[in-house]
Each structure stands twice: as C-alpha cells, then as structure tokens.
Scaffold this active site. Structure first.
Site, mmCIF file in Angstrom:
data_model
loop_
_atom_site.group_PDB
_atom_site.id
_atom_site.type_symbol
_atom_site.label_atom_id
_atom_site.label_comp_id
_atom_site.label_asym_id
_atom_site.label_seq_id
_atom_site.Cartn_x
_atom_site.Cartn_y
_atom_site.Cartn_z
ATOM 1 N N ILE A 47 0.865 -1.182 0.000
ATOM 2 C CA ILE A 47 0.000 0.000 0.000
ATOM 3 C C ILE A 47 0.903 1.235 0.000
ATOM 4 O O ILE A 47 1.723 1.398 0.911
ATOM 5 C CB ILE A 47 -0.919 -0.002 1.242
ATOM 6 C CG1 ILE A 47 -1.835 -1.224 1.245
ATOM 7 C CG2 ILE A 47 -1.727 1.281 1.325
ATOM 8 C CD1 ILE A 47 -2.815 -1.310 0.091
ATOM 9 N N HIS A 128 -13.107 4.396 12.770
ATOM 10 C CA HIS A 128 -13.995 5.539 13.029
ATOM 11 C C HIS A 128 -13.439 6.771 12.335
ATOM 12 O O HIS A 128 -12.226 7.001 12.290
ATOM 13 C CB HIS A 128 -14.255 5.754 14.516
ATOM 14 C CG HIS A 128 -13.162 6.365 15.332
ATOM 15 N ND1 HIS A 128 -12.972 7.728 15.435
ATOM 16 C CD2 HIS A 128 -12.221 5.816 16.129
ATOM 17 C CE1 HIS A 128 -11.965 7.979 16.266
ATOM 18 N NE2 HIS A 128 -11.478 6.838 16.695
ATOM 19 N N GLU A 174 -17.762 7.622 17.183
ATOM 20 C CA GLU A 174 -17.026 6.681 18.054
ATOM 21 C C GLU A 174 -16.633 7.386 19.344
ATOM 22 O O GLU A 174 -16.681 6.800 20.427
ATOM 23 C CB GLU A 174 -15.772 6.165 17.329
ATOM 24 C CG GLU A 174 -15.018 5.071 18.106
ATOM 25 C CD GLU A 174 -13.947 5.581 19.061
ATOM 26 O OE1 GLU A 174 -13.388 4.767 19.810
ATOM 27 O OE2 GLU A 174 -13.679 6.794 19.081
ATOM 28 N N ASP A 305 2.967 3.261 7.524
ATOM 29 C CA ASP A 305 3.290 2.452 6.344
ATOM 30 C C ASP A 305 3.120 0.966 6.662
ATOM 31 O O ASP A 305 2.439 0.231 5.935
ATOM 32 C CB ASP A 305 4.739 2.763 5.924
ATOM 33 C CG ASP A 305 5.081 2.185 4.564
ATOM 34 O OD1 ASP A 305 4.163 1.811 3.807
ATOM 35 O OD2 ASP A 305 6.289 2.101 4.251
ATOM 36 N N ASP A 309 0.063 -1.586 5.223
ATOM 37 C CA ASP A 309 0.347 -2.860 4.553
ATOM 38 C C ASP A 309 -0.265 -4.030 5.326
ATOM 39 O O ASP A 309 -0.702 -5.018 4.721
ATOM 40 C CB ASP A 309 1.862 -3.062 4.419
ATOM 41 C CG ASP A 309 2.485 -2.093 3.414
ATOM 42 O OD1 ASP A 309 1.749 -1.516 2.594
ATOM 43 O OD2 ASP A 309 3.721 -1.902 3.464
HETATM 44 N N1 TRP Z 1 -10.723 4.745 20.442
HETATM 45 C C1 TRP Z 1 -10.066 5.395 21.535
HETATM 46 C C2 TRP Z 1 -10.421 6.832 21.443
HETATM 47 O O1 TRP Z 1 -10.572 7.335 20.377
HETATM 48 C C3 TRP Z 1 -8.562 5.232 21.489
HETATM 49 C C4 TRP Z 1 -8.143 3.990 22.155
HETATM 50 C C5 TRP Z 1 -7.777 3.854 23.420
HETATM 51 C C6 TRP Z 1 -8.036 2.723 21.559
HETATM 52 N N2 TRP Z 1 -7.457 2.567 23.672
HETATM 53 C C7 TRP Z 1 -7.614 1.863 22.550
HETATM 54 C C8 TRP Z 1 -8.284 2.239 20.284
HETATM 55 C C9 TRP Z 1 -7.398 0.495 22.277
HETATM 56 C C10 TRP Z 1 -8.082 0.903 20.020
HETATM 57 C C11 TRP Z 1 -7.653 0.052 21.026
HETATM 58 O O2 TRP Z 1 -10.524 7.485 22.472
HETATM 59 ZN ZN ZN Z 2 -10.137 6.715 18.244
#
Ligand code: TRP
Ligand code: ZN
Ligand code: CA
Length: 441
Positions: A47, A128, A174, A305, A309
C-alpha cells in the site's frame, strides 16, 4: 441380581463380509467440499504510504476549513465522509450512508461493499472517521480511516476476486461511545450478523511514538497480523490500553470474531518498548491524543506504512483464503470398528479455514452400524478435549444402528481443530463399527 436381556443374533456374517471386524481403519479425514475461489490465499500488494498520507492531508484540510475538527455533529465530519465516499464510488464500490441521531445531532456511517465474494461470509474492515472536537484527529483516527480507504482502493485497482464478500466501514460518533458502530450492529438482522466471518478494526495506527499492538481476540485474525509482523521482523505486543475502547467492541458484543491493530494512545512507552521499537521511553505513544496537536505532524510514517500494509495483508489473506460455505460438512467416512464391551474408539475430522467459534447449533451426523444400539455410549469431543454426550447406553434399546443427527451447543469451542467422535460399546455380545460421521457448521 442377574440381568437377562434378550439378544438377537449377531450379524457376524454381514460384518465379516464387509471385512470390518477387527480392523480399526485409520481415521483419515476427508476435507470440506470444494468451494469457489483460489486454492490458497493471494499475496497482498504494497500500500503506497504517499497515498495514505494524501488522504490525511485532505482530512486535515477539511478540519481546517471547518473550525479545526471533524467531530460528530460538525460540518467537518460530513465533509470527511463525503471525501471518502467519492473515492469509493469512483472505484466501483457500492456505498451506503446510514444515519443515526446522537446527542441531538445527526451522525453518519459509511458502508462500502465490494461486489462479489460469498455473501454468506462477510469480511469487514472498519475505522472511526470522527475526531474529538478539540482537534483534526489525524492519528485518531484519520490514520485508520485512510489505511482502510487505501486498502479498499487497492482492492479495486487489483479488481480482486475474493472468496469472501468484502465490506468496509467508516463509523460516526465513536468518540461519543462507539455510537455509530453500535447503531450499525444493532440494526443488522440476526441472519446478517451470522454471516460475518470477521471484523477488523483500525483505530490509531500511526502514533508518533509508536508501539505495535495486536488485538488479542479471534485467534485466526490475530495470527494473520502477527504473521505479517513476523515477516517484517518487528516484534508485537498484545493490545492492553483499554480493550473495548473502540468499534470492534460493538461487533464482539454480538459474537462476531474481531481483531485489529493499534499503535498506542496516552499510555507511556516503557524502556523495554523503546528498546525493541525505537522512539522515546517515558513518553506517551501519542502525546497529542485528543488534543489540538493531533494534526498531520502527529504521525510516524514507518508505523503508518507498516500498518497500512498490514490492513491489506489481512484483507487479502482472510478475504481470499479457500472458504467453507456455512452448512457444508466435514466428514470422515473411514470405518472404525468398535470393540465389544471394550475401550472407546475415536474417529477424527479436522476443521480448518474457519474463524471464531463453532455454532450454537453444531450438527453431528452419526452413522454407526451395530446390532444392538443400546450398547453404545457416544460423545463428541471438541479440539480442546471437552466432551459433549450425544447418546447414553440403554439396556432396552435393542434396535440396530445409530443413524442420527445430534445438535450440540458448541458456541464456546474454537471451530478449527481436530474434532473426535468417541464411541464405546459397554455391554457384551453385540458389536459394530463407525461407518461415517460428519460435522455440519
Ligand atoms: N478509540 C479510543 C479513542 O478514540 C482510542 C483507544 C484507546 C483505543 N485505547 C484503545 C483504540 C485500544 C483501540 C484500542 O478514544
Ligand atoms: Zn479513536
Ligand atoms: Ca456389545
């Protein structure tokens, strides 16, 4: 007390004629029925990092033109969605926008289907697309959004003909509590839910002081990512910075196998982690997490990167591997004689190519020839050794043969592996053999 049970003539002649008495046939395993698609998974393309970064530049411009963010309910969110959707539409995807309401504002999910593949086995990748209101959200989660977009565009460039049906998703809201992905999953009819072979989540995959974290969920998905990183000679760790903190939790909650990648948020990189991955120990993986400095400077190119991929690797590997359509059976037709009033014997079928657990209504079809079926105790033994009783012995069940299909709730068992039919004859005189048996998923 002496039990006197009437017994019929043993059909020795018939069994001997069939050449079966005393010959425990090896438990050879027949594979699943042939299915469409390549005989082995195809290799993924590289990619281009420049393409992924070009998407991030566009998302940054969108934020800058819309008050500095791409948050739920703000103009920058819908503009981000329109940007991604236009790319997908031009590339031949079937897109749809799903609306929902959260905190008094309209939210949007974008779903893109790549035509083809087995509609009963859906492989989905998602990210998200919303930011928090304090910044442009380029690492969180322009990074995942851009990598999933560029992988989808690579599917189109390759005109990929996958075995599974490929679907891509960009979730709204999200940051308000997985709102968009929950809405999507909750509005899937249950018949549609059961068609998901997996959901892959990418949220924060270009952190400026990166770690290489793999979600510890579905074993087959996890292995796919770990194999990719093993090929790069880059060590990985299990993701522990808040399991359930991203959109994969919405899918996991309804029993869909999930996996994903993550390069770290506000947690601090340890000395040991800096040793193996480089970067700065004692500093957060992403010092700009949820703040105004989460802009295009807040990206580690190497991490972005590699992870882009890795997204493509997972889509190509899991999306083009030979599949077994639901309803197909794994069968062993080799005969196994069951010693009279003796030890248990087994016949094995090896299940491969599935993700996640066995179904709640796993069907075990049994065909045992026997001259007094009441002698037989039959269990189904899962790959981890747990046994499910299919049939008990009975002193007054004098009929011939066990030709039956048993339904077993095997939803706590990993589908892949060696399943055994275990049969024991617990009373003297009448005998028989396992003719064949099969598992239908
Ligand atoms: N999604 C979370 C946020 O946007 C970020 C996050 C914290 C996360 N811990 C995680 C994403 C573990 C994936 C896995 O606030
Ligand atoms: Zn997040
Ligand atoms: Ca017997």
């Amino acid at each position: 007390m002496t039990l006197s049970i009437p017994r019929r003539t043993v059909a020795v002649a018939a069994l001997a004629l069939a050449g079966l008495l005393g010959s425990a046939a090896p438990a050879a395993t027949a594979g699943p029925a042939a299915s469409a698609g390549p005989a082995a998974a195809l290799a993924a393309p590289d990619i281009p990092l420049a393409n992924v970064k070009a998407h991030l530049t566009q998302l940054q411009s969108i934020a800058s033109a819309n008050g500095g963010n791409r948050a739920h309910g703000r103009a920058g969110y819908k503009a981000s969605l329109d940007y991604v959707k236009a790319k997908l539409d031009a590339a031949g995807f079937t897109t749809s926008v799903q609306q929902f309401t959260s905190s008094g504002a309209t939210g949007y999910n974008l779903i893109a289907d790549w035509p083809g593949g087995d509609p009963n086995q859906v492989l989905m990748a998602g990210a998200h697309l919303d930011s928090v209101s304090s910044g442009a959200g380029i690492n969180d989660n322009g990074s995942g959004s851009a990598a999933v977009l560029e992988t989808a565009l690579a599917v189109s460039r390759a005109q990929l003909n996958p075995t599974k049906h490929l679907r891509f998703g960009w979730w709204g809201a999200e940051e308000l509590g997985l709102v968009g992905s929950k809405y999507y999953v909750n509005n899937l009819p249950s018949a549609e839910r059961s068609k998901f072979s997996g959901y892959l989540n990418f949220d924060m995959i270009g952190s400026p002081n990166p770690g290489y974290f793999v979600y510890d969920d579905d074993p087959a998905i996890e292995k796919t990512f770990k194999d990719f990183y093993a090929g790069l000679n880059v060590p990985t760790e299990i993701e522990t910075e808040g399991d359930g903190r991203s959109d994969h939790a919405s899918f996991k909650n309804v029993g869909i196998p999930v996996g994903g990648l993550f390069t770290g948020a506000s947690r601090t990189k340890s000395a040991a982690q800096a040793q193996k991955w480089g970067g700065t120990s004692g500093q957060a993986f992403d010092r700009c997490y949820h703040s105004s400095c989460d802009n295009t400077s807040n990206i580690n190119d190497t991490a972005l990167d590699r992870n882009s991929d890795a997204v493509a690797h997972a889509i190509w590997t899991l999306g083009t591997e030979p599949t077994v359509p639901p309803g197909d059976a794994y069968e062993n037709t080799a005969d196994v004689s069951v010693p009279d009033n003796g030890t248990a014997v087994t016949s094995t079928v090896t299940v491969t190519g599935r993700t996640g657990n066995a179904p709640a209504a796993l069907k075990a079809g049994v065909d045992i020839k026997h001259t007094w079926r009441g002698d037989l105790v039959i269990d189904l033994v899962a790959p981890d050794g747990s046994a499910y009783r299919l049939k008990n012995s009975s002193g007054n069940d004098s009929a011939d043969n066990v030709v039956a299909t048993y339904t077993v709730d095997a939803s706590s068992e990993t589908a892949n592996g060696a399943w055994k039919l275990r049969v024991q004859d617990v009373a003297a005189q009448d005998t028989g053999y396992i003719d064949s048996w099969k598992l239908t998923f």
